[in-house]
Design a protein around this motif. Structure first.
Motif, PDB file in Angstrom:
ATOM      1  N   ALA A  49      31.336   8.256  22.396  1.00 19.99           N
ATOM      2  CA  ALA A  49      31.167   8.099  20.936  1.00 19.99           C
ATOM      3  C   ALA A  49      32.305   7.254  20.355  1.00 19.99           C
ATOM      4  O   ALA A  49      32.098   6.397  19.496  1.00 19.99           O
ATOM      5  CB  ALA A  49      31.100   9.463  20.268  1.00 19.99           C
ATOM      6  N   ARG A  50      33.500   7.483  20.819  1.00 22.19           N
ATOM      7  CA  ARG A  50      34.641   6.701  20.323  1.00 22.19           C
ATOM      8  C   ARG A  50      34.515   5.233  20.697  1.00 22.19           C
ATOM      9  O   ARG A  50      35.012   4.342  20.030  1.00 22.19           O
ATOM     10  CB  ARG A  50      35.947   7.248  20.897  1.00 22.19           C
ATOM     11  CG  ARG A  50      36.376   8.519  20.225  1.00 22.19           C
ATOM     12  CD  ARG A  50      37.732   8.916  20.759  1.00 22.19           C
ATOM     13  NE  ARG A  50      37.953  10.327  20.521  1.00 22.19           N
ATOM     14  CZ  ARG A  50      38.968  11.012  20.997  1.00 22.19           C
ATOM     15  NH1 ARG A  50      39.843  10.424  21.767  1.00 22.19           N
ATOM     16  NH2 ARG A  50      39.098  12.271  20.704  1.00 22.19           N
ATOM     17  N   ARG A  51      33.880   4.990  21.834  1.00 21.04           N
ATOM     18  CA  ARG A  51      33.689   3.600  22.265  1.00 21.04           C
ATOM     19  C   ARG A  51      32.496   2.951  21.562  1.00 21.04           C
ATOM     20  O   ARG A  51      32.168   1.801  21.814  1.00 21.04           O
ATOM     21  CB  ARG A  51      33.436   3.563  23.773  1.00 21.04           C
ATOM     22  CG  ARG A  51      34.671   3.791  24.580  1.00 21.04           C
ATOM     23  CD  ARG A  51      34.314   3.548  26.024  1.00 21.04           C
ATOM     24  NE  ARG A  51      35.384   4.047  26.870  1.00 21.04           N
ATOM     25  CZ  ARG A  51      35.213   4.490  28.091  1.00 21.04           C
ATOM     26  NH1 ARG A  51      33.989   4.515  28.618  1.00 21.04           N
ATOM     27  NH2 ARG A  51      36.231   4.899  28.786  1.00 21.04           N
ATOM     28  N   GLY A  52      31.753   3.763  20.841  1.00 26.56           N
ATOM     29  CA  GLY A  52      30.602   3.215  20.120  1.00 26.56           C
ATOM     30  C   GLY A  52      29.296   3.338  20.867  1.00 26.56           C
ATOM     31  O   GLY A  52      28.254   2.897  20.393  1.00 26.56           O
ATOM     32  N   GLU A  53      29.333   3.942  22.031  1.00 23.77           N
ATOM     33  CA  GLU A  53      28.093   4.122  22.800  1.00 23.77           C
ATOM     34  C   GLU A  53      27.440   5.414  22.303  1.00 23.77           C
ATOM     35  O   GLU A  53      27.412   6.441  22.995  1.00 23.77           O
ATOM     36  CB  GLU A  53      28.404   4.180  24.289  1.00 23.77           C
ATOM     37  CG  GLU A  53      29.028   2.888  24.815  1.00 23.77           C
ATOM     38  CD  GLU A  53      29.375   2.988  26.291  1.00 23.77           C
ATOM     39  OE1 GLU A  53      28.565   3.562  27.037  1.00 23.77           O
ATOM     40  OE2 GLU A  53      30.444   2.505  26.677  1.00 23.77           O
ATOM     41  N   LEU A  54      26.895   5.354  21.123  1.00 18.93           N
ATOM     42  CA  LEU A  54      26.508   6.578  20.422  1.00 18.93           C
ATOM     43  C   LEU A  54      25.260   7.242  20.994  1.00 18.93           C
ATOM     44  O   LEU A  54      25.179   8.474  21.044  1.00 18.93           O
ATOM     45  CB  LEU A  54      26.319   6.270  18.926  1.00 18.93           C
ATOM     46  CG  LEU A  54      27.626   5.824  18.249  1.00 18.93           C
ATOM     47  CD1 LEU A  54      27.354   5.268  16.855  1.00 18.93           C
ATOM     48  CD2 LEU A  54      28.600   6.995  18.165  1.00 18.93           C
ATOM     49  N   ASP A  55      24.289   6.422  21.398  1.00 22.62           N
ATOM     50  CA  ASP A  55      23.065   7.039  21.945  1.00 22.62           C
ATOM     51  C   ASP A  55      23.368   7.835  23.207  1.00 22.62           C
ATOM     52  O   ASP A  55      22.938   8.985  23.367  1.00 22.62           O
ATOM     53  CB  ASP A  55      22.029   5.954  22.250  1.00 22.62           C
ATOM     54  CG  ASP A  55      21.452   5.361  20.972  1.00 22.62           C
ATOM     55  OD1 ASP A  55      21.649   5.999  19.903  1.00 22.62           O
ATOM     56  OD2 ASP A  55      20.835   4.288  21.038  1.00 22.62           O
ATOM     57  N   ALA A  56      24.098   7.178  24.096  1.00 23.90           N
ATOM     58  CA  ALA A  56      24.452   7.859  25.352  1.00 23.90           C
ATOM     59  C   ALA A  56      25.289   9.090  25.055  1.00 23.90           C
ATOM     60  O   ALA A  56      25.124  10.159  25.675  1.00 23.90           O
ATOM     61  CB  ALA A  56      25.218   6.901  26.270  1.00 23.90           C
ATOM     62  N   ALA A  57      26.179   8.948  24.089  1.00 20.10           N
ATOM     63  CA  ALA A  57      27.050  10.071  23.740  1.00 20.10           C
ATOM     64  C   ALA A  57      26.224  11.243  23.234  1.00 20.10           C
ATOM     65  O   ALA A  57      26.439  12.399  23.643  1.00 20.10           O
ATOM     66  CB  ALA A  57      28.057   9.632  22.684  1.00 20.10           C
ATOM     67  N   GLU A  58      25.262  10.962  22.354  1.00 23.29           N
ATOM     68  CA  GLU A  58      24.456  12.061  21.804  1.00 23.29           C
ATOM     69  C   GLU A  58      23.622  12.736  22.896  1.00 23.29           C
ATOM     70  O   GLU A  58      23.479  13.965  22.922  1.00 23.29           O
ATOM     71  CB  GLU A  58      23.550  11.543  20.685  1.00 23.29           C
ATOM     72  CG  GLU A  58      22.806  12.684  19.990  1.00 23.29           C
ATOM     73  CD  GLU A  58      21.934  12.210  18.834  1.00 23.29           C
ATOM     74  OE1 GLU A  58      22.175  11.086  18.319  1.00 23.29           O
ATOM     75  OE2 GLU A  58      21.013  12.951  18.475  1.00 23.29           O
ATOM     76  N   ARG A  59      23.087  11.888  23.815  1.00 26.90           N
ATOM     77  CA  ARG A  59      22.290  12.466  24.906  1.00 26.90           C
ATOM     78  C   ARG A  59      23.135  13.458  25.716  1.00 26.90           C
ATOM     79  O   ARG A  59      22.708  14.572  26.000  1.00 26.90           O
ATOM     80  CB  ARG A  59      21.789  11.333  25.821  1.00 26.90           C
ATOM     81  CG  ARG A  59      20.354  10.917  25.558  1.00 26.90           C
ATOM     82  CD  ARG A  59      19.753  10.194  26.759  1.00 26.90           C
ATOM     83  NE  ARG A  59      20.606   9.158  27.309  1.00 26.90           N
ATOM     84  CZ  ARG A  59      20.721   7.914  26.815  1.00 26.90           C
ATOM     85  NH1 ARG A  59      20.030   7.560  25.745  1.00 26.90           N
ATOM     86  NH2 ARG A  59      21.505   7.030  27.394  1.00 26.90           N
TER      87      ARG A  59
END
Lengths: 130, 759
Positions: A49-59
């Motif tokens: 999430a901090r890196r901006g990879e939000l979809d993967a982070a939420e999954r």
């Protein structure tokens, strides 16, 4: 221990070090050992999430919450929800974040865990609800 | 049919005494199976068929009777016994060296310096898959030792360097005072007695004569004296006891007369030049011969005589007062080389030659400081090109000879000790007897004979002993009785659990490892615990290897290598139901603990807590304190992680915790309570205390209050008489009663009852 160290490093913003630790944990952890499985996902989700990879982070964060929900580990489950709330907040999904925080709060209250309850209440208060 | 052990005659079935010689045919009371190395002689009359056809039957019978009588005498002279006569054939057995026309490779090696042989075609023998290498005996050099010592090997060692000076001082004293001195050099076979004497003799201004005691045979009493007298020479006109000893005249004499005559002959020789009389293998000396030496030492005057006696420590068993009370007597024990000295010896013997890495170290460990063993093993490795250290036949023979001379009860103790391994304990030896019996006297004798030496014990009870050259003894003593081996393994495993309980993980791992090695059928049962212990000790690689082996063994039985946590729980629950029905409470506690731990792993903290409480109580009842303590540790985790509210966590005071030595975890538990309540300073203090207590718990030294608990080794079930009387079918209600006693909210009781009911 490795996952606890990873959590601590992430909370200090030392994401690269946390990833190194998780890589080691990943090699030795048992598939059925639910505690490190949940924590690994939560920590990775925060980093992504901090890196901006939000979809993967939420999954990953939701995966962690789902795993924790199958247990009666109240604190673990609550912490996974805090990680999900963090990811959702970064993604701008404030309502979702607040819902996760409320769920976490219920768990911490049930456990009667004073510091986590207070911290979650503070986070909830700071989360704008639409 | 009963064969007489004394004369070899065959007797009627059921006969109690030999018809031929009257000896008892009953087996000795303390007889038990022993492995012995023997020489078997089989010979018959050449051309007997033709002889039988040509000779008159009565004449042939008389001839054969004389032949049998002569053969019996010859065999007896060499320390053997006739096993049986078959037709014109004689079969005899002897415990020592061999005589015969054909020799095997090992016999040839043992007698290599006293015989000339020629190779024959390898023999096809019954019971042997491969042809057996054989040699034909050409000649025997009568007086040569079967195995000549290589006394040109380098002498090493602080002790070895000091001893010659002792000898030189004794000799100098003898010369200066013109007196007689008895110097006894004691040491195990091969430890370097002869080598030391050779060093002493070098350049010595004295006349040196030697005599050797024989271990068996006819007329051996004065054999070393005869050798000495032959070297000194006898006055041609002497018609006294000396010539009688030499067998030149048949003159009635007494031992006292012979001793006097021999002393005078020695004094006469010493009058011309200082005399050194070396008697070798004095531990085999007959009492009369030993009396003679002491007679010379006590009464010789105005004659510089050094009586230098070389003997194994067994001499002091046969003659406890040897040299005692004499101002002119010195006895010195020659000890084995230490590790550094042995390494130096190996280096010098190798003389720059390189061995495969690790091989020299293996030789050093196997030789245990014995220079002869080093030489022989090194020679064997060089000759055979083998990578492993094997036991040369020369050393086997030496060991076998020493074992054969032990008292039956001493040998019995050695056998029992060797079952446990290189390090064994008096308590184990005693426990392996039926009924259990102390073995301290025999162990003291074995220490004196340098077959064992005291060592640091691994078990809490009894003394520890190190079995010298253990793996060779094991071979010489024969196969271990599997029943005894299993009992020894159980003793070690129980001690390992006790060591684990007191926090001495290293000792626990060593004991469990030895138990697992000792008995194959127990190995699988012990490997998981061993792997767990090694993991806990931080020996990850070893733990992995051990657990991999366990998995492979299980896979070999069940066809699957891993199982999920849920599957393990299900299996453990099924096993628990069976064990409960059988009343197998020790195993039940362990299985419940396995189920509980897996419940925790997969996330069922509350259920884990219940199972852990039950397993803990049961384990405590049956005396399995390690499992009980382990359960308490996991219970802390289950309470902290699970749904138990922080406000209720302090209800769990773990009253058993201190008794079980889990004080650290009690502190940690309190720390979690404080932390969960936001009292961080108190929490920190508790965690500090817990950490400190954990450090103390790792200290293997016993601590006051826990001593009584620790002394129990986990084998004896700890049950009250009431519980002991409880029938298996009442276990279920008993478990429910236990559950009711505990201060826990039992939300999952129906599940447990269902399992107990087998549903």
């Amino acid at each position: 221990m490795g996952t606890l160290l990873g959590e601590t490093l992430v909370l200090q913003g030392r994401d690269d070090e946390a990833e190194d630790v998780l890589a080691i944990v990943d090699e030795v952890v048992l598939r059925d050992d639910v505690d490190p499985q949940v924590r690994m996902r939560s920590v990775r989700a925060r980093i992504l999430a901090r890196r901006g990879e939000l979809d993967a982070a939420e999954r990953l964060a939701r995966d962690a919450v789902a795993l924790a929900a199958r247990t009666d580990y109240l604190v673990l489950h609550g912490n996974a929800l805090l990680a999900l709330a963090d990811v959702l907040r970064r993604a701008g999904a404030e309502d979702g974040a607040a819902a996760a925080l409320r769920e976490a709060l219920a768990l911490f209250e049930r456990k009667e865990h004073v510091p986590l309850t207070e911290r979650t209440r503070a986070l909830l208060a700071a989360t704008p609800v639409g | 049919m009963a064969v007489c052990a004394v004369c070899g005659s065959e007797n009627r079935v059921g006969a109690r005494f030999c018809d031929a010689c009257g000896s008892s045919l009953a087996a000795p009371a303390d007889a038990h199976e022993q492995r012995k190395t023997v020489t078997v002689l089989f010979c018959d009359v050449v051309g007997s068929t033709a002889l039988g056809e040509a000779a008159d039957p009565e004449a042939l019978r008389a001839l054969l009777a004389r032949y049998f009588e002569r053969m019996r005498a010859i065999v007896a002279r060499h320390g053997g016994t006739v096993e049986k006569f078959v037709g014109d054939a004689v079969m005899a057995a002897a415990g020592g060296g061999a005589r015969g026309d054909l020799l095997g490779a090992e016999t040839r090696a043992l007698a290599r310096d006293a015989i000339v042989v020629e190779a024959v075609e390898p023999l096809e023998l019954r019971g042997k898959a491969q042809p057996v290498v054989a040699f034909r005996l050409v000649t025997v050099e009568r007086d040569a030792p079967g195995l000549a010592r290589h006394l040109d090997a380098p002498i090493v060692g602080r002790v070895h360097e000091r001893r010659p000076r002792l000898l030189e001082r004794a000799f100098a004293n003898v010369v200066r005072r013109r007196t007689c001195s008895l110097f006894t050099l004691l040491g195990a076979a091969g430890v370097g007695k002869s080598r030391l004497v050779r060093e002493f003799q070098r350049g010595l201004d004295a006349r040196i004569v030697r005599g050797r005691c024989l271990s068996y045979g006819e007329g051996i009493t004065y054999w070393p004296v005869v050798e000495i007298l032959k070297q000194l020479g006898v006055d041609p006109i002497d018609r006294g006891p000396v010539t009688a000893v030499l067998g030149e005249y048949d003159l009635p004499t007494t031992p006292e007369q012979i001793a006097l005559a021999v002393r005078r002959r020695l004094e006469a020789a010493a009058a011309e030049r200082p005399l050194v009389v070396v008697f070798d293998d004095v531990h085999w000396g007959e009492p009369t011969f030993l009396d003679l030496i002491e007679h010379v030492a006590d009464l010789s005057r105005d004659a510089p005589i050094l009586l230098l006696c070389l003997a194994r420590p067994e001499l002091l068993d046969r003659r406890p007062g040897w040299g005692g009370g004499k101002l002119n007597a010195t006895t010195v024990l020659l000890e084995p080389l230490d590790a550094v000295e042995t390494e130096t010896l190996i280096e010098r013997l190798l003389d720059g030659e390189q061995l495969e890495p690790g091989l020299a170290e293996r030789i050093r460990l196997a030789a245990e400081g014995n220079p002869l063993f080093v030489e022989e093993m090194l020679a064997m490795v060089r000759e055979s090109g083998e990578r492993e250290v094997v036991v040369p036949p020369t050393i086997k023979a030496l060991l076998a000879a020493r074992l054969d001379q032990l008292e039956p009860s001493e040998r019995w103790v050695l056998e029992r000790g060797s079952i446990e391994g290189q390090l064994f304990h008096s308590a184990s030896v005693a426990a392996l007897a039926t009924p259990p019996a102390p073995a301290e006297r025999q162990l003291a004798a074995l220490v004196r004979k340098e077959l064992v030496r005291p060592d640091r014990p691994q078990l809490p009870a009894g003394d520890g002993y190190h079995l010298e050259q253990a793996y060779r003894y094991r071979a010489e003593l024969g196969q271990a009785d599997p029943v005894l081996a299993e009992r020894a393994a159980e003793l070690l495993a129980a001690s390992g659990r006790t060591a684990r309980f007191r926090g001495d993980l290293r000792a626990a791992a060593a004991l469990l490892g030895r138990a697992a090695d000792l008995h194959p059928s127990r190995r699988l049962a012990l490997l998981p615990d061993l792997g767990d212990l090694l993991f806990e000790s931080g020996e990850i690689a070893q733990a992995t290897a051990v657990l991999d082996e366990a998995i492979a063994m299980v896979a070999g039985h069940a066809g699957e290598q891993t199982a999920s946590g849920e599957a393990v729980i299900e299996l453990a629950e099924q096993a628990a139901a069976v064990l409960e029905r059988l009343g197998e409470r020790v195993l039940l506690a362990r299985v419940l603990a396995i189920a509980a731990r897996n419940c925790f792993f997969v996330g069922h903290a509350q259920r884990s807590l219940e199972e852990l409480r039950e397993a803990c109580e049961l384990a405590f009842e049956v005396g399995d304190l390690y499992v009980a303590r382990d359960c308490v540790l996991w219970m802390v985790g289950a309470i902290v992680y699970g749904p138990t509210p922080v406000g209720e966590m302090s209800r769990f005071a773990f009253p058993e915790a201190l008794r079980l030595g889990v004080e650290p975890w009690g502190q940690f538990h309190e720390g979690f309570v404080h932390a969960g309540s936001g009292r961080f300073a108190e929490a920190r203090e508790r965690f500090h205390r817990g950490t400190a207590a954990r450090g103390r718990a790792r200290d293997p030294r016993p601590r006051g209050g826990l001593l009584d608990v620790r002394r129990r080794d986990g084998v004896e079930p700890r049950r009250s008489p009431r519980r002991r009387a409880r029938a298996p079918d009442r276990v279920r209600s008993a478990r429910r009663a236990r559950r009711d006693r505990l201060p826990l909210d039992d939300g999952h009781a129906p599940r447990r009852d269902a399992r107990a009911a087998g549903t």
